[in-house]
Design a protein around this motif. Sequence first.
Motif, PDB file in Angstrom:
ATOM      1  N   LYS A 151       0.967  -1.178   0.122  1.00 52.72           N
ATOM      2  CA  LYS A 151      -0.039   0.018  -0.162  1.00 52.72           C
ATOM      3  C   LYS A 151       0.888   1.285  -0.013  1.00 52.72           C
ATOM      4  O   LYS A 151       2.127   1.232   0.639  1.00 52.72           O
ATOM      5  N   ILE A 152       0.440   2.260  -0.707  1.00 52.34           N
ATOM      6  CA  ILE A 152       1.278   3.685  -0.541  1.00 52.34           C
ATOM      7  C   ILE A 152       1.180   4.268   0.594  1.00 52.34           C
ATOM      8  O   ILE A 152       0.018   4.108   1.325  1.00 52.34           O
ATOM      9  N   VAL A 153       2.156   4.677   1.031  1.00 53.67           N
ATOM     10  CA  VAL A 153       2.207   5.298   2.268  1.00 53.67           C
ATOM     11  C   VAL A 153       1.887   6.792   2.065  1.00 53.67           C
ATOM     12  O   VAL A 153       2.286   7.690   1.522  1.00 53.67           O
ATOM     13  N   ALA A 154       1.143   7.076   3.424  1.00 52.01           N
ATOM     14  CA  ALA A 154       0.616   8.581   3.435  1.00 52.01           C
ATOM     15  C   ALA A 154       0.840   8.805   4.927  1.00 52.01           C
ATOM     16  O   ALA A 154       0.835   8.234   5.921  1.00 52.01           O
ATOM     17  N   ASP A 155       1.037  10.245   4.973  1.00 48.09           N
ATOM     18  CA  ASP A 155       1.151  10.443   6.433  1.00 48.09           C
ATOM     19  C   ASP A 155      -0.341  11.060   7.231  1.00 48.09           C
ATOM     20  O   ASP A 155      -1.271  10.693   6.671  1.00 48.09           O
ATOM     21  N   ASP A 156      -0.155  11.661   8.339  1.00 44.64           N
ATOM     22  CA  ASP A 156      -1.259  11.424   9.174  1.00 44.64           C
ATOM     23  C   ASP A 156      -2.489  12.470   8.212  1.00 44.64           C
ATOM     24  O   ASP A 156      -3.654  12.584   9.031  1.00 44.64           O
ATOM     25  N   GLN A 167       8.873   0.145  -2.733  1.00 42.92           N
ATOM     26  CA  GLN A 167       8.777   1.648  -3.455  1.00 42.92           C
ATOM     27  C   GLN A 167       7.890   1.219  -4.774  1.00 42.92           C
ATOM     28  O   GLN A 167       8.195  -0.079  -5.201  1.00 42.92           O
ATOM     29  N   THR A 168       7.139   2.089  -5.032  1.00 42.36           N
ATOM     30  CA  THR A 168       6.100   1.790  -6.281  1.00 42.36           C
ATOM     31  C   THR A 168       6.206   2.966  -7.150  1.00 42.36           C
ATOM     32  O   THR A 168       6.456   3.835  -6.894  1.00 42.36           O
ATOM     33  N   LEU A 169       5.619   2.590  -8.558  1.00 40.08           N
ATOM     34  CA  LEU A 169       5.687   3.765  -9.347  1.00 40.08           C
ATOM     35  C   LEU A 169       4.130   4.125  -9.617  1.00 40.08           C
ATOM     36  O   LEU A 169       3.335   3.378  -9.869  1.00 40.08           O
ATOM     37  N   LEU A 170       3.904   5.619  -9.607  1.00 41.12           N
ATOM     38  CA  LEU A 170       2.587   6.076  -9.908  1.00 41.12           C
ATOM     39  C   LEU A 170       2.756   6.799 -11.185  1.00 41.12           C
ATOM     40  O   LEU A 170       3.860   7.482 -11.372  1.00 41.12           O
ATOM     41  N   ILE A 204       6.000   8.862 -11.114  1.00 40.49           N
ATOM     42  CA  ILE A 204       6.409   9.401  -9.399  1.00 40.49           C
ATOM     43  C   ILE A 204       6.869   8.158  -8.788  1.00 40.49           C
ATOM     44  O   ILE A 204       5.921   7.251  -8.573  1.00 40.49           O
ATOM     45  N   ALA A 205       7.903   8.063  -8.207  1.00 36.60           N
ATOM     46  CA  ALA A 205       8.324   6.897  -7.047  1.00 36.60           C
ATOM     47  C   ALA A 205       7.922   7.205  -5.808  1.00 36.60           C
ATOM     48  O   ALA A 205       8.221   8.459  -5.332  1.00 36.60           O
ATOM     49  N   VAL A 206       7.020   6.416  -5.215  1.00 37.92           N
ATOM     50  CA  VAL A 206       6.617   6.647  -3.851  1.00 37.92           C
ATOM     51  C   VAL A 206       6.963   5.525  -3.049  1.00 37.92           C
ATOM     52  O   VAL A 206       7.013   4.352  -3.540  1.00 37.92           O
ATOM     53  N   ASP A 207       7.062   5.495  -1.668  1.00 35.47           N
ATOM     54  CA  ASP A 207       7.266   4.481  -0.891  1.00 35.47           C
ATOM     55  C   ASP A 207       6.032   3.856  -0.490  1.00 35.47           C
ATOM     56  O   ASP A 207       4.905   4.304  -0.377  1.00 35.47           O
ATOM     57  N   GLY A 208       6.023   2.594  -0.486  1.00 34.82           N
ATOM     58  CA  GLY A 208       4.873   1.789  -0.148  1.00 34.82           C
ATOM     59  C   GLY A 208       5.082   1.157   1.435  1.00 34.82           C
ATOM     60  O   GLY A 208       6.156   1.074   1.748  1.00 34.82           O
TER      61      GLY A 208
END
Length: 163
Positions: free
Chosen positions: A10-15, A59-62, A51-55
Amino acid sequence: MPLKAKIANKIVADDKGYTTGEIIDINEIDEHSEKEGKKEVTYASQFEFLIAVDGTKKQTLLRFWTGQNINSEKFENEGDDTTDYNRLTRFLLNMGLLDAKKLSELDKAKIDDSEIDLEALRGQKIQFKMNKSIKRKGLSVIDIKSIKPVEVIESIEPVKPVK
């Protein structure tokens, strides 16, 4: 060997619901046609931002796509009664590469291309929120209105006291 289910990445999101990523590439896609079922659909030329994002596991690509034209007109958004600029214009405004004054100057100028260098966005860290896709159940997409650049704070060495 036993069959085991895997845990989703899953894509990591902040609070506050923001995901942080880095623009690693921008592709220019020419106008093209594709067959979708019995229909042939023509797609206008676009920019594809990767866009590379942390999962949660890796890491995953969007990806998100915009047209290639900047436009000062506002258009009705699909699904609600609000208006906004086209996707490329909104993205450039949010990133600070374009402002209302510059946008109106581009309208008055008799030029074909802007001076905005999209290549400069490679390596830029951005934050954004994810929205549920209207077209595909279970899929989340980048909310282009929420994109903002991440300000990189350079580490400052502590000042040593003078003796």
